[in-house]
Design a protein around this motif. Structure first.
Motif, PDB file in Angstrom:
ATOM      1  N   GLU A 197      12.030   3.353  11.279  1.00 33.27           N
ATOM      2  CA  GLU A 197      12.899   3.220  12.442  1.00 33.27           C
ATOM      3  C   GLU A 197      12.103   3.576  13.694  1.00 33.27           C
ATOM      4  O   GLU A 197      10.931   3.953  13.621  1.00 33.27           O
ATOM      5  N   GLU A 198      12.735   3.453  14.831  1.00 41.95           N
ATOM      6  CA  GLU A 198      12.070   3.753  16.097  1.00 41.95           C
ATOM      7  C   GLU A 198      11.531   5.184  16.079  1.00 41.95           C
ATOM      8  O   GLU A 198      12.251   6.131  15.757  1.00 41.95           O
ATOM      9  N   GLY A 199      10.246   5.338  16.402  1.00 39.80           N
ATOM     10  CA  GLY A 199       9.632   6.657  16.445  1.00 39.80           C
ATOM     11  C   GLY A 199       8.934   7.070  15.166  1.00 39.80           C
ATOM     12  O   GLY A 199       8.136   8.014  15.170  1.00 39.80           O
ATOM     13  N   ASP A 200       9.223   6.388  14.048  1.00 41.21           N
ATOM     14  CA  ASP A 200       8.547   6.701  12.791  1.00 41.21           C
ATOM     15  C   ASP A 200       7.116   6.166  12.828  1.00 41.21           C
ATOM     16  O   ASP A 200       6.819   5.190  13.515  1.00 41.21           O
ATOM     17  N   ARG A 201       6.244   6.812  12.055  1.00 37.33           N
ATOM     18  CA  ARG A 201       4.859   6.362  11.974  1.00 37.33           C
ATOM     19  C   ARG A 201       4.474   6.143  10.515  1.00 37.33           C
ATOM     20  O   ARG A 201       4.899   6.881   9.619  1.00 37.33           O
ATOM     21  N   ILE A 202       3.661   5.119  10.301  1.00 38.85           N
ATOM     22  CA  ILE A 202       3.181   4.757   8.975  1.00 38.85           C
ATOM     23  C   ILE A 202       1.663   4.838   8.965  1.00 38.85           C
ATOM     24  O   ILE A 202       0.992   4.233   9.800  1.00 38.85           O
ATOM     25  N   PHE A 203       1.122   5.577   7.997  1.00 43.77           N
ATOM     26  CA  PHE A 203      -0.325   5.650   7.799  1.00 43.77           C
ATOM     27  C   PHE A 203      -0.608   5.163   6.378  1.00 43.77           C
ATOM     28  O   PHE A 203      -0.406   5.900   5.412  1.00 43.77           O
ATOM     29  N   ALA A 204      -1.033   3.918   6.257  1.00 43.76           N
ATOM     30  CA  ALA A 204      -1.286   3.333   4.942  1.00 43.76           C
ATOM     31  C   ALA A 204      -2.633   3.789   4.401  1.00 43.76           C
ATOM     32  O   ALA A 204      -3.567   4.073   5.157  1.00 43.76           O
ATOM     33  N   LEU A 263       0.823  -1.203   0.000  1.00 39.09           N
ATOM     34  CA  LEU A 263       0.000   0.000   0.000  1.00 39.09           C
ATOM     35  C   LEU A 263       0.863   1.261   0.000  1.00 39.09           C
ATOM     36  O   LEU A 263       1.956   1.268   0.561  1.00 39.09           O
ATOM     37  N   SER A 264       0.341   2.298  -0.623  1.00 40.03           N
ATOM     38  CA  SER A 264       0.956   3.620  -0.471  1.00 40.03           C
ATOM     39  C   SER A 264       0.723   4.104   0.957  1.00 40.03           C
ATOM     40  O   SER A 264      -0.201   3.653   1.638  1.00 40.03           O
ATOM     41  N   CYS A 265       1.562   5.045   1.401  1.00 37.03           N
ATOM     42  CA  CYS A 265       1.420   5.487   2.788  1.00 37.03           C
ATOM     43  C   CYS A 265       1.937   6.907   2.992  1.00 37.03           C
ATOM     44  O   CYS A 265       2.714   7.426   2.195  1.00 37.03           O
ATOM     45  N   PHE A 266       1.455   7.505   4.078  1.00 40.08           N
ATOM     46  CA  PHE A 266       2.084   8.685   4.645  1.00 40.08           C
ATOM     47  C   PHE A 266       3.190   8.183   5.575  1.00 40.08           C
ATOM     48  O   PHE A 266       2.952   7.292   6.397  1.00 40.08           O
ATOM     49  N   PHE A 267       4.385   8.764   5.448  1.00 37.01           N
ATOM     50  CA  PHE A 267       5.512   8.332   6.283  1.00 37.01           C
ATOM     51  C   PHE A 267       5.951   9.518   7.143  1.00 37.01           C
ATOM     52  O   PHE A 267       6.453  10.508   6.639  1.00 37.01           O
ATOM     53  N   LYS A 268       5.730   9.399   8.453  1.00 31.33           N
ATOM     54  CA  LYS A 268       6.022  10.507   9.371  1.00 31.33           C
ATOM     55  C   LYS A 268       7.166  10.142  10.305  1.00 31.33           C
ATOM     56  O   LYS A 268       7.138   9.108  10.976  1.00 31.33           O
ATOM     57  N   SER A 269       8.189  10.985  10.327  1.00 28.49           N
ATOM     58  CA  SER A 269       9.269  10.886  11.297  1.00 28.49           C
ATOM     59  C   SER A 269       9.187  12.091  12.226  1.00 28.49           C
ATOM     60  O   SER A 269       8.219  12.870  12.173  1.00 28.49           O
ATOM     61  N   GLN A 270      10.175  12.279  13.058  1.00 31.70           N
ATOM     62  CA  GLN A 270      10.093  13.318  14.076  1.00 31.70           C
ATOM     63  C   GLN A 270       9.906  14.716  13.491  1.00 31.70           C
ATOM     64  O   GLN A 270       9.110  15.507  14.000  1.00 31.70           O
ATOM     65  N   ASP A 271      10.614  15.023  12.409  1.00 29.62           N
ATOM     66  CA  ASP A 271      10.587  16.382  11.858  1.00 29.62           C
ATOM     67  C   ASP A 271      10.116  16.425  10.415  1.00 29.62           C
ATOM     68  O   ASP A 271      10.366  17.408   9.715  1.00 29.62           O
ATOM     69  N   GLN A 272       9.427  15.376   9.971  1.00 26.43           N
ATOM     70  CA  GLN A 272       9.090  15.318   8.548  1.00 26.43           C
ATOM     71  C   GLN A 272       7.898  14.403   8.304  1.00 26.43           C
ATOM     72  O   GLN A 272       7.705  13.414   9.009  1.00 26.43           O
ATOM     73  N   MET A 273       7.096  14.758   7.300  1.00 26.26           N
ATOM     74  CA  MET A 273       6.066  13.847   6.804  1.00 26.26           C
ATOM     75  C   MET A 273       6.126  13.833   5.283  1.00 26.26           C
ATOM     76  O   MET A 273       6.062  14.882   4.630  1.00 26.26           O
ATOM     77  N   ILE A 274       6.273  12.627   4.717  1.00 28.93           N
ATOM     78  CA  ILE A 274       6.327  12.445   3.270  1.00 28.93           C
ATOM     79  C   ILE A 274       4.971  11.942   2.807  1.00 28.93           C
ATOM     80  O   ILE A 274       4.456  10.935   3.308  1.00 28.93           O
ATOM     81  N   LEU A 275       4.388  12.650   1.856  1.00 31.95           N
ATOM     82  CA  LEU A 275       3.067  12.281   1.345  1.00 31.95           C
ATOM     83  C   LEU A 275       3.180  11.199   0.283  1.00 31.95           C
ATOM     84  O   LEU A 275       4.169  11.148  -0.472  1.00 31.95           O
ATOM     85  N   PRO A 276       2.184  10.326   0.187  1.00 37.09           N
ATOM     86  CA  PRO A 276       2.161   9.351  -0.910  1.00 37.09           C
ATOM     87  C   PRO A 276       1.937  10.048  -2.243  1.00 37.09           C
ATOM     88  O   PRO A 276       1.426  11.177  -2.295  1.00 37.09           O
ATOM     89  N   ALA A 277       2.330   9.380  -3.307  1.00 40.57           N
ATOM     90  CA  ALA A 277       2.052   9.915  -4.641  1.00 40.57           C
ATOM     91  C   ALA A 277       0.547   9.881  -4.889  1.00 40.57           C
ATOM     92  O   ALA A 277      -0.115   8.871  -4.639  1.00 40.57           O
ATOM     93  N   PHE A 278       0.016  10.990  -5.377  1.00 40.77           N
ATOM     94  CA  PHE A 278      -1.425  11.109  -5.632  1.00 40.77           C
ATOM     95  C   PHE A 278      -1.814  10.470  -6.960  1.00 40.77           C
ATOM     96  O   PHE A 278      -2.919   9.958  -7.113  1.00 40.77           O
ATOM     97  N   GLY A 279      -0.906  10.512  -7.921  1.00 35.21           N
ATOM     98  CA  GLY A 279      -1.256  10.120  -9.276  1.00 35.21           C
ATOM     99  C   GLY A 279      -1.398   8.621  -9.489  1.00 35.21           C
ATOM    100  O   GLY A 279      -0.909   7.804  -8.698  1.00 35.21           O
ATOM    101  N   GLU A 280      -2.084   8.281 -10.582  1.00 40.32           N
ATOM    102  CA  GLU A 280      -2.247   6.888 -10.975  1.00 40.32           C
ATOM    103  C   GLU A 280      -0.940   6.361 -11.584  1.00 40.32           C
ATOM    104  O   GLU A 280      -0.208   7.089 -12.244  1.00 40.32           O
TER     105      GLU A 280
END
Length: 211
Positions: free
Chosen positions: A194-201, A167-184
């Motif tokens: 790593e420790e402390g990172d969060r994944i939102f699929a 699955l695509s996901c939002f990837f959040k670390s302590q000082d950053q959040m990377i958005l999933p690609a929107f396009g098809e």
């Protein structure tokens, strides 16, 4: 189903389409749409349905209806490469909306800025607002939380047996959040948290906090 999070006392709504709404700023954030990629594939013989060219615009309109943002900020790679038939669709879409549209230029954004300016779209190398740094590439700037794209983050969810869902996901670390690609048809880079990172699929219908 959306997923709400707080970052530096600001609210952010993560949407199953891969976009983020920032209510305090009335901003919709969208990364890596890669308009024109479907037409590029079709031109080179790939069996991609023609109706796929309209999917990005349909999703953007659903987001506009749900959030009614004052601003739409594209975090780079709005278009995949040079102009093709999807530029005409983009022109028509821009002419049909009343939101203020801004583009943070990405590495794929090679179309002349004059074309965007003619549509009333402002282009920036990055944007800093209220302790947040909006960019295309992931960047680290002191005292700013970075929201970006470019990576096309994904995550492999494993079941109790041998099931594997990608699955695509939002990837959040302590000082950053990377958005999933929107396009098809944009593909994913599978992240190793790593420790402390969060994944939102994202599934297209819901956002799932998996880590």
């Amino acid at each position: 189903m959306n997923f709400n999070i707080k970052i530096q006392n600001q609210d952010f709504v993560l949407h199953p389409f891969g976009a983020v709404y920032w209510p305090e700023q009335e901003v919709l954030l969208v990364a890596d749409v890669h308009l024109g990629k479907v037409s590029h594939f079709r031109k080179h013989g790939s069996a991609v349905p023609l109706k796929a060219t309209s999917q990005n615009f349909l999703k953007l309109d659903q987001l506009r209806k749900e959030f009614d943002p004052e601003h739409i900020v594209f975090l780079g790679d709005l278009f995949h490469s040079s102009m093709n038939m999807e530029w005409n669709m983009f022109e028509e879409w821009i002419g049909s909306i009343d939101n203020q549209v801004h583009l943070i230029a990405g590495n794929h954004d090679i179309i002349s800025p004059l074309k965007y300016q003619a549509l009333g779209i402002r282009i920036f190398p990055d944007i800093k607002v209220g302790g947040f740094h909006l960019s295309h590439h992931p960047e680290n700037i002191a005292d700013h939380f970075n929201i970006c794209g470019h990576i096309h983050p994904g995550f492999k969810m494993r079941g109790n047996g041998k099931q594997l869902i990608k699955l695509s996901c939002f990837f959040k670390s302590q000082d950053q959040m990377i958005l999933p690609a929107f396009g098809e048809f944009t593909g994913n880079y599978f992240m190793e948290p790593e420790e402390g990172d969060r994944i939102f699929a994202i599934t297209g219908k819901e956002v799932i906090a998996v880590k």
